[in-house]
Enzyme design. Sequence first.
Site, PDB file in Angstrom:
ATOM      1  N   CYS A  99       0.778  -1.014  -0.040  1.00  0.00           N
ATOM      2  CA  CYS A  99      -0.028   0.059   0.031  1.00  0.00           C
ATOM      3  C   CYS A  99       0.690   1.235  -0.027  1.00  0.00           C
ATOM      4  CB  CYS A  99      -0.953   0.076   1.018  1.00  0.00           C
ATOM      5  SG  CYS A  99      -0.173  -0.146   2.598  1.00  0.00           S
ATOM      6  N   ASP A 285      -7.456   5.479  -1.800  1.00  0.00           N
ATOM      7  CA  ASP A 285      -6.920   4.524  -0.989  1.00  0.00           C
ATOM      8  C   ASP A 285      -6.672   3.369  -1.810  1.00  0.00           C
ATOM      9  OD1 ASP A 285      -6.742   2.242   0.839  1.00  0.00           O
ATOM     10  OD2 ASP A 285      -8.522   2.803   1.878  1.00  0.00           O
ATOM     11  N   HIS A 287      -6.178   0.351  -1.137  1.00  0.00           N
ATOM     12  CA  HIS A 287      -6.488  -0.946  -0.551  1.00  0.00           C
ATOM     13  C   HIS A 287      -7.701  -1.547  -1.166  1.00  0.00           C
ATOM     14  CE1 HIS A 287      -3.954   0.548   2.693  1.00  0.00           C
ATOM     15  NE2 HIS A 287      -3.847  -0.570   3.143  1.00  0.00           N
TER      16      HIS A 287
END
Length: 360
Positions: A99, A285, A287
Amino acid sequence: MAKPDNAYGPLRTGLASTWYKLKHGWQYNVGFEIGKEPLFLLGKCYSNLSDNHSASNDSTPAHIKLFIDHFMSITWLTYRKDFPPIEGTRITTDCGWGCMIRSGQMLLATALNYHLLGRDWRLATSDKKQRRMHRQILTWFEDQPGTPDTCPFALHQLMEVASNYGYSAGNWFGPAQVAVLMRDSITASRNHHPLIKNLMVYMAKDCTVYLKDLEDMYKSEPTGTNTALLLLIPIRLGGDSLNVIYIPCITALLAMEYCIGIIGGRPKHSVYFVGFQDKKLLYLDPHYVQKKIDMSHPEFDLKSFHSHLPQRLHAVNMDPSCTIGFYCKSQEDFNQFCTDAQKVGGCGWHVIDVSWHGRW
Protein backbone atom coordinates in the site's frame (compact mmCIF):
# COMPACT_ATOMS: atom_id res chain seq x y z
CA MET A 1 13.88 -6.65 6.46
CA ALA A 2 13.52 -10.38 6.19
CA LYS A 3 12.53 -11.88 2.88
CA PRO A 4 9.14 -13.58 2.71
CA ASP A 5 9.48 -17.27 3.52
CA ASN A 6 6.87 -18.31 1.00
CA ALA A 7 4.89 -16.93 -1.89
CA TYR A 8 1.25 -15.97 -2.07
CA GLY A 9 -0.48 -19.06 -3.38
CA PRO A 10 -3.70 -18.81 -5.40
CA LEU A 11 -5.91 -19.63 -2.41
CA ARG A 12 -4.18 -17.15 -0.11
CA THR A 13 -4.27 -14.48 -2.80
CA GLY A 14 -7.99 -15.07 -3.36
CA LEU A 15 -8.78 -14.92 0.34
CA ALA A 16 -6.73 -11.78 0.83
CA SER A 17 -8.35 -10.15 -2.19
CA THR A 18 -11.84 -10.92 -0.90
CA TRP A 19 -11.00 -9.68 2.60
CA TYR A 20 -9.67 -6.36 1.35
CA LYS A 21 -12.66 -5.86 -0.90
CA LEU A 22 -15.02 -6.55 1.99
CA LYS A 23 -13.08 -4.28 4.32
CA HIS A 24 -12.36 -1.40 1.98
CA GLY A 25 -14.27 -1.93 -1.27
CA TRP A 26 -17.61 -0.80 0.14
CA GLN A 27 -16.23 2.70 0.43
CA TYR A 28 -16.18 3.10 -3.34
CA ASN A 29 -19.92 2.57 -3.63
CA VAL A 30 -21.10 5.13 -1.11
CA GLY A 31 -21.80 8.81 -1.58
CA PHE A 32 -19.46 11.59 -0.58
CA GLU A 33 -21.23 14.13 1.59
CA ILE A 34 -20.15 17.59 0.51
CA GLY A 35 -20.11 20.04 3.38
CA LYS A 36 -20.32 23.81 3.17
CA GLU A 37 -16.65 24.38 3.91
CA PRO A 38 -14.25 25.02 1.00
CA LEU A 39 -12.65 21.95 -0.58
CA PHE A 40 -8.89 22.00 -1.16
CA LEU A 41 -7.41 19.61 -3.70
CA LEU A 42 -3.71 19.62 -4.63
CA GLY A 43 -3.34 23.32 -4.00
CA LYS A 44 -6.62 24.41 -5.57
CA CYS A 45 -9.57 25.75 -3.58
CA TYR A 46 -13.15 24.92 -4.56
CA SER A 47 -15.75 27.03 -2.79
CA ASN A 48 -19.34 28.08 -3.39
CA LEU A 49 -18.05 31.65 -3.14
CA SER A 50 -16.52 31.12 -6.58
CA ASP A 51 -19.84 30.03 -8.13
CA ASN A 52 -21.00 32.89 -10.30
CA HIS A 53 -23.64 30.78 -11.99
CA SER A 54 -24.86 27.22 -12.21
CA ALA A 55 -22.66 25.00 -14.36
CA SER A 56 -25.63 23.15 -15.80
CA ASN A 57 -29.35 22.59 -15.46
CA ASP A 58 -28.96 20.15 -12.55
CA SER A 59 -28.64 21.10 -8.91
CA THR A 60 -24.94 20.35 -8.52
CA PRO A 61 -23.02 23.57 -7.73
CA ALA A 62 -20.37 24.57 -10.24
CA HIS A 63 -17.51 24.36 -7.75
CA ILE A 64 -18.46 20.77 -6.87
CA LYS A 65 -18.43 19.79 -10.54
CA LEU A 66 -14.99 21.33 -10.92
CA PHE A 67 -13.78 19.54 -7.79
CA ILE A 68 -15.04 16.17 -9.03
CA ASP A 69 -13.49 16.70 -12.48
CA HIS A 70 -10.18 17.47 -10.78
CA PHE A 71 -10.37 14.52 -8.39
CA MET A 72 -11.29 12.06 -11.15
CA SER A 73 -8.21 13.19 -13.09
CA ILE A 74 -5.83 12.05 -10.34
CA THR A 75 -4.26 8.67 -11.03
CA TRP A 76 -5.50 5.95 -8.65
CA LEU A 77 -3.13 3.02 -8.23
CA THR A 78 -4.25 0.09 -6.08
CA TYR A 79 -3.35 -3.42 -5.08
CA ARG A 80 -3.14 -5.67 -8.14
CA LYS A 81 -3.17 -9.42 -8.52
CA ASP A 82 -2.21 -11.97 -11.18
CA PHE A 83 0.79 -10.04 -12.40
CA PRO A 84 4.04 -11.84 -13.42
CA PRO A 85 6.09 -12.94 -10.40
CA ILE A 86 8.46 -10.37 -8.95
CA GLU A 87 12.03 -11.41 -9.74
CA GLY A 88 13.43 -13.93 -7.29
CA THR A 89 10.00 -14.73 -5.82
CA ARG A 90 6.70 -16.33 -6.70
CA ILE A 91 4.78 -13.26 -5.51
CA THR A 92 2.07 -12.26 -7.98
CA THR A 93 0.19 -9.70 -5.87
CA ASP A 94 1.08 -6.83 -3.56
CA CYS A 95 -2.12 -7.31 -1.55
CA GLY A 96 -1.37 -6.81 2.14
CA TRP A 97 2.10 -5.29 1.81
CA GLY A 98 2.31 -2.83 -1.11
CA CYS A 99 0.00 0.00 0.00
CA MET A 100 2.79 2.48 0.78
CA ILE A 101 4.43 1.78 -2.57
CA ARG A 102 1.11 2.34 -4.35
CA SER A 103 0.66 5.63 -2.47
CA GLY A 104 4.12 6.67 -3.62
CA GLN A 105 3.33 5.68 -7.19
CA MET A 106 0.21 7.85 -7.08
CA LEU A 107 2.21 10.87 -5.94
CA LEU A 108 4.78 10.23 -8.66
CA ALA A 109 2.03 9.83 -11.28
CA THR A 110 0.64 13.21 -10.23
CA ALA A 111 4.08 14.77 -10.72
CA LEU A 112 4.36 13.21 -14.18
CA ASN A 113 0.87 14.36 -15.15
CA TYR A 114 1.79 17.90 -14.12
CA HIS A 115 5.09 17.67 -15.94
CA LEU A 116 3.76 16.33 -19.23
CA LEU A 117 0.11 17.41 -19.30
CA GLY A 118 0.03 20.52 -17.14
CA ARG A 119 -1.42 21.38 -13.76
CA ASP A 120 -4.83 22.21 -15.22
CA TRP A 121 -5.22 19.05 -17.30
CA ARG A 122 -8.51 17.25 -16.70
CA LEU A 123 -9.38 13.76 -17.89
CA ALA A 124 -12.99 14.59 -18.76
CA THR A 125 -12.03 17.38 -21.17
CA SER A 126 -8.79 15.92 -22.54
CA ASP A 127 -8.31 15.51 -26.26
CA LYS A 128 -6.99 12.45 -28.07
CA LYS A 129 -3.36 13.57 -27.86
CA GLN A 130 -3.60 14.21 -24.13
CA ARG A 131 -5.25 10.85 -23.46
CA ARG A 132 -2.51 9.14 -25.43
CA MET A 133 0.08 10.86 -23.22
CA HIS A 134 -1.88 9.93 -20.10
CA ARG A 135 -1.89 6.28 -21.15
CA GLN A 136 1.83 6.42 -21.87
CA ILE A 137 2.46 7.67 -18.33
CA LEU A 138 0.35 4.81 -16.95
CA THR A 139 2.38 2.23 -18.90
CA TRP A 140 5.44 3.31 -16.93
CA PHE A 141 3.69 1.87 -13.85
CA GLU A 142 2.53 -1.40 -15.46
CA ASP A 143 2.95 -4.38 -13.13
CA GLN A 144 5.38 -6.45 -15.12
CA PRO A 145 9.13 -7.08 -15.24
CA GLY A 146 10.93 -4.35 -17.08
CA THR A 147 13.85 -1.98 -17.17
CA PRO A 148 14.31 1.77 -16.64
CA ASP A 149 13.48 2.28 -20.31
CA THR A 150 10.23 0.24 -20.36
CA CYS A 151 8.43 0.24 -17.00
CA PRO A 152 10.63 2.52 -14.87
CA PHE A 153 8.14 2.98 -12.02
CA ALA A 154 6.52 -0.46 -12.01
CA LEU A 155 6.29 -2.42 -8.77
CA HIS A 156 8.77 -4.94 -10.19
CA GLN A 157 11.31 -2.24 -11.02
CA LEU A 158 10.87 -0.55 -7.63
CA MET A 159 11.53 -3.88 -5.91
CA GLU A 160 14.75 -4.18 -7.89
CA VAL A 161 15.76 -0.76 -6.61
CA ALA A 162 14.72 -1.78 -3.08
CA SER A 163 17.03 -4.78 -3.22
CA ASN A 164 19.97 -2.36 -3.31
CA TYR A 165 19.04 -1.38 0.25
CA GLY A 166 18.30 -4.87 1.52
CA TYR A 167 14.51 -4.50 1.18
CA SER A 168 12.41 -7.18 -0.47
CA ALA A 169 8.96 -7.79 -1.89
CA GLY A 170 6.39 -8.99 0.62
CA ASN A 171 7.52 -6.60 3.34
CA TRP A 172 5.88 -3.36 4.40
CA PHE A 173 7.63 -0.11 3.44
CA GLY A 174 7.61 3.22 5.24
CA PRO A 175 7.09 6.64 3.57
CA ALA A 176 10.77 7.59 3.75
CA GLN A 177 11.79 4.25 2.20
CA VAL A 178 9.35 4.79 -0.65
CA ALA A 179 10.74 8.29 -1.19
CA VAL A 180 14.18 6.73 -1.68
CA LEU A 181 12.76 4.26 -4.22
CA MET A 182 11.11 7.07 -6.19
CA ARG A 183 14.26 9.21 -6.11
CA ASP A 184 16.45 6.39 -7.39
CA SER A 185 13.97 5.18 -10.03
CA ILE A 186 13.59 8.68 -11.51
CA THR A 187 17.35 9.22 -11.53
CA ALA A 188 17.92 5.86 -13.24
CA SER A 189 15.27 6.40 -15.91
CA ARG A 190 15.95 10.01 -16.98
CA ASN A 191 18.49 9.06 -19.62
CA HIS A 192 16.08 6.52 -21.11
CA HIS A 193 13.06 8.80 -21.44
CA PRO A 194 13.40 12.13 -23.28
CA LEU A 195 10.04 13.19 -21.85
CA ILE A 196 11.37 13.22 -18.29
CA LYS A 197 14.98 14.10 -19.03
CA ASN A 198 14.31 17.58 -17.69
CA LEU A 199 12.76 16.36 -14.43
CA MET A 200 15.11 15.99 -11.49
CA VAL A 201 14.32 14.86 -7.97
CA TYR A 202 15.56 16.10 -4.61
CA MET A 203 14.97 14.33 -1.30
CA ALA A 204 15.26 16.64 1.70
CA LYS A 205 17.40 15.77 4.70
CA ASP A 206 16.06 16.34 8.21
CA CYS A 207 13.05 18.25 6.81
CA THR A 208 15.43 20.82 5.37
CA VAL A 209 15.85 21.93 1.76
CA TYR A 210 19.53 22.84 1.31
CA LEU A 211 19.82 25.38 -1.46
CA LYS A 212 23.50 24.72 -2.06
CA ASP A 213 22.62 21.13 -2.97
CA LEU A 214 20.02 22.35 -5.44
CA GLU A 215 22.37 24.95 -6.87
CA ASP A 216 24.88 22.20 -7.64
CA MET A 217 22.14 20.02 -9.16
CA TYR A 218 20.90 22.79 -11.43
CA LYS A 219 24.42 23.63 -12.58
CA SER A 220 24.90 20.02 -13.69
CA GLU A 221 21.67 20.02 -15.76
CA PRO A 222 21.83 20.70 -19.54
CA THR A 223 18.63 22.75 -19.25
CA GLY A 224 19.90 24.63 -16.20
CA THR A 225 17.33 26.37 -14.05
CA ASN A 226 14.58 25.48 -16.55
CA THR A 227 14.73 21.90 -15.27
CA ALA A 228 11.60 20.85 -13.38
CA LEU A 229 11.97 19.65 -9.81
CA LEU A 230 10.21 16.99 -7.76
CA LEU A 231 10.76 17.64 -4.05
CA LEU A 232 10.28 14.78 -1.62
CA ILE A 233 10.31 15.67 2.08
CA PRO A 234 10.07 12.80 4.59
CA ILE A 235 8.86 14.12 7.91
CA ARG A 236 7.61 12.99 11.31
CA LEU A 237 4.92 15.08 12.98
CA GLY A 238 4.89 13.65 16.47
CA GLY A 239 5.88 10.60 18.52
CA ASP A 240 3.65 7.55 18.57
CA SER A 241 0.73 9.64 17.30
CA LEU A 242 0.24 12.89 15.45
CA ASN A 243 0.86 16.01 17.53
CA VAL A 244 -2.29 18.09 17.04
CA ILE A 245 -0.20 21.25 16.82
CA TYR A 246 0.72 20.11 13.29
CA ILE A 247 -2.83 19.80 11.94
CA PRO A 248 -2.97 23.43 10.68
CA CYS A 249 0.45 22.86 9.13
CA ILE A 250 -0.73 19.77 7.24
CA THR A 251 -3.70 21.60 5.75
CA ALA A 252 -1.53 24.64 4.96
CA LEU A 253 0.91 22.44 3.05
CA LEU A 254 -1.89 20.73 1.10
CA ALA A 255 -3.23 24.17 0.20
CA MET A 256 0.11 25.25 -1.30
CA GLU A 257 0.09 25.69 -5.07
CA TYR A 258 3.02 23.36 -5.65
CA CYS A 259 1.95 20.53 -3.34
CA ILE A 260 1.26 17.20 -5.06
CA GLY A 261 0.08 15.36 -1.97
CA ILE A 262 1.28 13.37 1.01
CA ILE A 263 2.26 9.71 1.31
CA GLY A 264 0.96 8.67 4.70
CA GLY A 265 -2.16 7.29 6.29
CA ARG A 266 -2.99 5.48 9.48
CA PRO A 267 -0.52 3.12 11.19
CA LYS A 268 0.24 0.21 8.81
CA HIS A 269 -2.42 1.51 6.44
CA SER A 270 -1.03 3.83 3.80
CA VAL A 271 -3.09 6.20 1.67
CA TYR A 272 -2.39 9.12 -0.65
CA PHE A 273 -3.60 12.40 0.85
CA VAL A 274 -4.58 14.92 -1.83
CA GLY A 275 -6.58 17.60 -0.02
CA PHE A 276 -8.83 18.49 2.86
CA GLN A 277 -12.12 20.00 3.93
CA ASP A 278 -12.10 21.65 7.34
CA LYS A 279 -10.08 19.22 9.53
CA LYS A 280 -10.81 16.12 7.45
CA LEU A 281 -8.16 14.97 5.01
CA LEU A 282 -9.18 13.73 1.56
CA TYR A 283 -7.38 10.74 0.16
CA LEU A 284 -7.16 7.97 -2.41
CA ASP A 285 -6.98 4.49 -0.90
CA PRO A 286 -4.88 1.77 -2.57
CA HIS A 287 -6.53 -1.00 -0.48
CA TYR A 288 -8.71 -2.26 -3.29
CA VAL A 289 -7.63 -5.37 -5.15
CA GLN A 290 -7.89 -5.31 -8.94
CA LYS A 291 -6.59 -7.60 -11.64
CA LYS A 292 -3.54 -6.60 -13.61
CA ILE A 293 -4.40 -4.59 -16.70
CA ASP A 294 -2.88 -5.54 -20.03
CA MET A 295 -1.54 -2.24 -21.37
CA SER A 296 -0.28 -3.60 -24.68
CA HIS A 297 -3.41 -2.31 -26.41
CA PRO A 298 -3.06 1.42 -27.18
CA GLU A 299 -6.63 2.09 -26.01
CA PHE A 300 -6.60 0.08 -22.76
CA ASP A 301 -9.39 0.87 -20.33
CA LEU A 302 -8.74 3.74 -17.92
CA LYS A 303 -11.59 3.02 -15.50
CA SER A 304 -9.52 1.12 -12.94
CA PHE A 305 -7.00 3.97 -12.75
CA HIS A 306 -9.41 6.68 -11.60
CA SER A 307 -11.68 6.90 -8.56
CA HIS A 308 -14.94 8.82 -8.52
CA LEU A 309 -15.04 10.11 -4.96
CA PRO A 310 -12.48 10.68 -2.21
CA GLN A 311 -12.36 9.07 1.21
CA ARG A 312 -11.95 11.13 4.37
CA LEU A 313 -9.92 10.85 7.55
CA HIS A 314 -9.92 13.23 10.48
CA ALA A 315 -6.46 14.77 10.59
CA VAL A 316 -5.95 13.77 14.23
CA ASN A 317 -5.96 10.10 13.16
CA MET A 318 -3.16 10.54 10.64
CA ASP A 319 0.07 8.62 11.26
CA PRO A 320 2.86 11.09 12.18
CA SER A 321 5.29 9.59 9.66
CA CYS A 322 4.79 10.76 6.08
CA THR A 323 6.46 12.11 2.94
CA ILE A 324 5.26 15.36 1.39
CA GLY A 325 5.70 15.98 -2.33
CA PHE A 326 6.03 19.21 -4.31
CA TYR A 327 6.42 19.82 -8.03
CA CYS A 328 8.12 22.98 -9.29
CA LYS A 329 8.11 23.56 -13.05
CA SER A 330 10.84 26.19 -12.95
CA GLN A 331 13.28 28.06 -10.73
CA GLU A 332 10.64 30.76 -10.34
CA ASP A 333 8.22 28.16 -8.97
CA PHE A 334 10.89 26.84 -6.62
CA ASN A 335 11.66 30.30 -5.26
CA GLN A 336 7.97 30.82 -4.56
CA PHE A 337 7.80 27.41 -2.88
CA CYS A 338 10.65 28.44 -0.55
CA THR A 339 8.81 31.62 0.38
CA ASP A 340 5.52 29.80 1.00
CA ALA A 341 7.12 26.94 2.93
CA GLN A 342 8.70 29.32 5.42
CA LYS A 343 5.25 30.59 6.35
CA VAL A 344 4.03 27.17 7.51
CA GLY A 345 4.69 26.59 11.21
CA GLY A 346 4.52 28.31 14.55
CA CYS A 347 6.35 31.10 16.30
CA GLY A 348 10.06 30.54 15.69
CA TRP A 349 9.75 27.17 13.92
CA HIS A 350 8.86 25.72 10.53
CA VAL A 351 7.61 22.34 9.41
CA ILE A 352 9.92 22.58 6.39
CA ASP A 353 13.15 24.50 6.76
CA VAL A 354 15.00 26.14 3.90
CA SER A 355 18.70 26.76 4.40
CA TRP A 356 19.42 30.07 2.74
CA HIS A 357 23.14 29.51 2.72
CA GLY A 358 24.30 29.63 -0.86
CA ARG A 359 20.91 30.75 -2.23
CA TRP A 360 21.04 31.24 -5.99
